[in-house]
Scaffold this motif. Structure first.
Motif, PDB file in Angstrom:
ATOM      1  N   CYS A 324       0.814  -1.612  -0.184  1.00  0.00           N
ATOM      2  CA  CYS A 324       0.082  -0.123   0.081  1.00  0.00           C
ATOM      3  C   CYS A 324       0.912   1.641   0.434  1.00  0.00           C
ATOM      4  CB  CYS A 324      -0.817   0.107   1.418  1.00  0.00           C
ATOM      5  SG  CYS A 324      -1.807   0.991   1.704  1.00  0.00           S
ATOM      6  N   ILE A 325       0.954   2.313  -0.947  1.00  0.00           N
ATOM      7  CA  ILE A 325       1.260   3.348  -1.045  1.00  0.00           C
ATOM      8  C   ILE A 325       0.548   4.723  -0.403  1.00  0.00           C
ATOM      9  CG2 ILE A 325       2.718   2.796  -3.188  1.00  0.00           C
ATOM     10  CD1 ILE A 325       1.461   4.164  -4.602  1.00  0.00           C
ATOM     11  N   CYS A 326      -0.353   4.276   0.505  1.00  0.00           N
ATOM     12  CA  CYS A 326      -1.224   5.519   1.071  1.00  0.00           C
ATOM     13  C   CYS A 326      -0.194   6.948   1.422  1.00  0.00           C
ATOM     14  CB  CYS A 326      -1.568   5.313   2.422  1.00  0.00           C
ATOM     15  SG  CYS A 326      -3.234   4.591   1.819  1.00  0.00           S
ATOM     16  N   CYS A 339      -0.782   2.194  -7.846  1.00  0.00           N
ATOM     17  CA  CYS A 339      -0.721   1.341  -6.270  1.00  0.00           C
ATOM     18  C   CYS A 339      -1.312   0.460  -7.707  1.00  0.00           C
ATOM     19  CB  CYS A 339      -1.897   1.877  -5.249  1.00  0.00           C
ATOM     20  SG  CYS A 339      -1.956   0.814  -4.187  1.00  0.00           S
ATOM     21  N   PHE A 342      -4.575  -0.738  -6.277  1.00  0.00           N
ATOM     22  CA  PHE A 342      -5.980   0.070  -7.235  1.00  0.00           C
ATOM     23  C   PHE A 342      -6.260  -0.820  -7.517  1.00  0.00           C
ATOM     24  CE2 PHE A 342      -7.876   2.800  -8.970  1.00  0.00           C
ATOM     25  CZ  PHE A 342      -8.671   4.130  -8.623  1.00  0.00           C
ATOM     26  N   CYS A 346      -7.118  -4.058  -3.912  1.00  0.00           N
ATOM     27  CA  CYS A 346      -7.825  -3.000  -2.714  1.00  0.00           C
ATOM     28  C   CYS A 346      -8.962  -2.100  -3.537  1.00  0.00           C
ATOM     29  CB  CYS A 346      -6.958  -2.043  -2.521  1.00  0.00           C
ATOM     30  SG  CYS A 346      -7.068  -0.754  -1.676  1.00  0.00           S
ATOM     31  N   GLY A 353      -5.343  -0.157   2.402  1.00  0.00           N
ATOM     32  CA  GLY A 353      -5.415   1.152   3.241  1.00  0.00           C
ATOM     33  C   GLY A 353      -6.126   2.160   3.827  1.00  0.00           C
ATOM     34  N   MET A 356      -8.704   4.193   1.134  1.00  0.00           N
ATOM     35  CA  MET A 356      -9.669   3.848   0.523  1.00  0.00           C
ATOM     36  C   MET A 356     -10.978   3.545   1.507  1.00  0.00           C
ATOM     37  SD  MET A 356     -10.697   2.317  -2.484  1.00  0.00           S
ATOM     38  CE  MET A 356      -9.094   1.693  -3.686  1.00  0.00           C
ATOM     39  N   CYS A 363      -7.313   7.074  -2.493  1.00  0.00           N
ATOM     40  CA  CYS A 363      -8.186   6.028  -3.090  1.00  0.00           C
ATOM     41  C   CYS A 363      -9.740   6.380  -3.435  1.00  0.00           C
ATOM     42  CB  CYS A 363      -7.427   5.090  -2.433  1.00  0.00           C
ATOM     43  SG  CYS A 363      -5.574   5.032  -2.435  1.00  0.00           S
TER      44      CYS A 363
HETATM   45  S1  SF4 Z   1      -5.389   2.851   0.028  1.00  0.00           S
HETATM   46 FE1  SF4 Z   1      -5.543   0.836  -0.853  1.00  0.00          FE
HETATM   47  S2  SF4 Z   1      -5.516   1.744  -3.624  1.00  0.00           S
HETATM   48 FE2  SF4 Z   1      -5.144   2.923  -2.036  1.00  0.00          FE
HETATM   49  S3  SF4 Z   1      -2.528   2.899  -1.777  1.00  0.00           S
HETATM   50 FE3  SF4 Z   1      -2.875   1.371   0.317  1.00  0.00          FE
HETATM   51  S4  SF4 Z   1      -3.511  -0.526  -1.503  1.00  0.00           S
HETATM   52 FE4  SF4 Z   1      -3.398   0.892  -2.796  1.00  0.00          FE
END
Ligand code: SF4
Ligand code: SF4
Length: 386
Positions: A324-326, A339, A342, A346, A353, A356, A363
């Motif tokens: 996850c790259i939040c 990501c 995405f 997710c 993350g 979302m 997201c």
């Molecule tokens: S919330 Fe989900 S889509 Fe957004 S960066 Fe984190 S893992 Fe990826």
């Protein structure tokens, strides 16, 4: 020009939107380079995605959503505190989006599934009602949100409250995080669009020291498509003219001073302290904590939290979370499309993350409105040619 347009009542006129896009283009042509600007409000991102505004922006302009969602920036250990209180027998009341937000090991929804008493409330007043309905039990309100919602928490803290009611404040203070983003060399943000709702309370003047310190102009914007486009025009103008000023492009709602009685209540109850924001690390003055004279209401002090974060999620879930790259998304360094999870592993029904989970998370918004639609292609014009 921006000011005149925001004062008109036709906030969705396509001809005016095109005129604003052309004004942006002129400013950027004069600058002769790419520019990144950031907005810090989930409601702005919802409007931008819903109306496909990125499609009309000049290709040299990058419009990025920063840490604009209070749910996303609530840190894992803060969720752990609420989970520990719920597992310790207290009733924990919180806003709906907080339920599925992951802690370091569990969410409040996990605790609820195990029988802990977790209540979703729509206001802090409802949490007080829960306390009155259960006089023999401890009832904790997990108070999340930015300065706007913190005013409501502060107002209730000044009333006569049941003795079994306390507050776990995870409130955050947005201007402090803007400063961290602005000083990050990697993010390269040259100007900020500030949230109109929040500025109704705080006033536009609150951003003046920030603009002077960081050299980044700030434009306060409303939430209609033309409000946002007009704000971006003004921002590109201020960047072009190297004027790190604050401009109020939402004068129909926001004043320079803001709502002074509300500010008085806010700062009577809360004080800014350093705190960790999810994905952004430590933010000096980024958390709003109860002042010492309200210790009797402070769940951390009253209920003596001792955290057990030893439980870990199953390996597969932990593996997904590592992807996850939040954090980079909230710092403006990446977009949801960067990501790999995405829209695949997710999704809103099964978020990996924080971004979302909440309806104000980047997201989640991009997923709801189909990502960042490039209408230039839909209109038959190739992307990148305005
Ligand atoms: S919330 Fe989900 S889509 Fe957004 S960066 Fe984190 S893992 Fe990826
Ligand atoms: S509270 Fe409202 S104005 Fe403030 S950031 Fe959230 S959505 Fe935007």
């Amino acid at each position: 020009m921006a000011k005149d347009l925001t004062q008109e009542l036709k906030f969705r006129d396509p001809a005016k939107a095109r005129a604003l896009a052309a004004a942006m283009q002129r400013n950027l042509d004069a600058l002769g380079r790419e520019v990144s600007v950031m907005h810090v409000c989930g409601s702005h991102e919802q409007a931008i995605a819903r109306f496909g505004l990125r499609a009309v922006l000049p290709p040299q302009l990058k419009l990025i959503m920063g840490p604009g969602c209070p749910v996303c920036v609530t840190d894992g250990p803060e969720v752990d505190e609420a989970v520990a209180l719920a597992q310790g027998g207290a009733h924990v009341c919180t806003y709906g989006d907080m339920l599925r937000l992951p802690g370091t090991s569990r969410s409040l929804a996990d605790a609820q599934a195990d029988g802990a008493r977790v209540h979703v409330v729509y206001s802090v007043a409802q949490a007080v009602d829960v306390a009155r309905a259960h006089p023999a039990d401890q009832v904790v309100f997990m108070a999340s949100g930015f300065e706007t919602t913190a005013v409501a928490t502060a107002a209730i803290a000044l009333t006569d409250l049941p003795r079994n009611f306390s507050i776990l404040s995870v409130h955050k203070y947005v201007p402090a995080a803007m400063e961290v983003v602005s000083r990050s060399k990697e993010s390269n943000i040259e100007g900020f669009i500030a949230a109109g709702h929040a500025a109704i309370i705080t006033g536009s003047a609150i951003f003046e020291p920030f603009a002077a310190r960081t050299g980044s102009p700030v434009v306060v914007a409303g939430f209609e498509p033309l409000d946002i486009l007009a704000a971006i025009v003004k921002l590109t103008e201020l960047i072009l003219e190297r004027r790190p000023e604050v401009f109020n492009a939402y004068p129909r709602c926001v004043t320079r001073a803001g709502n002074l009685p509300a500010q008085k209540v806010l700062w009577r109850v809360f004080e800014p302290r350093a705190g960790k924001w999810r994905g952004i690390a430590e933010v000096p003055d980024g958390n709003l904590d109860l002042r010492p004279e309200f210790a009797r209401l402070d769940a951390r002090q009253r209920l003596g939290l001792s955290l057990d974060t030893s439980a870990v999620r199953d390996e597969a879930a932990a593996g997904l979370e590592r992807e996850c790259i939040c954090g980079p998304i909230m710092m403006g360094l990446a977009s949801p499309h960067d990501c790999a999870l995405f829209g695949k592993a997710c999704v809103p029904e099964a978020p990996v993350g924080a971004c979302m989970v909440s309806s104000e998370g980047t997201c989640r918004i991009w997923h709801t409105y189909g990502g960042a639609p490039d209408l230039r292609q839909v209109e038959g014009r190739p992307a990148g040619q305005g």
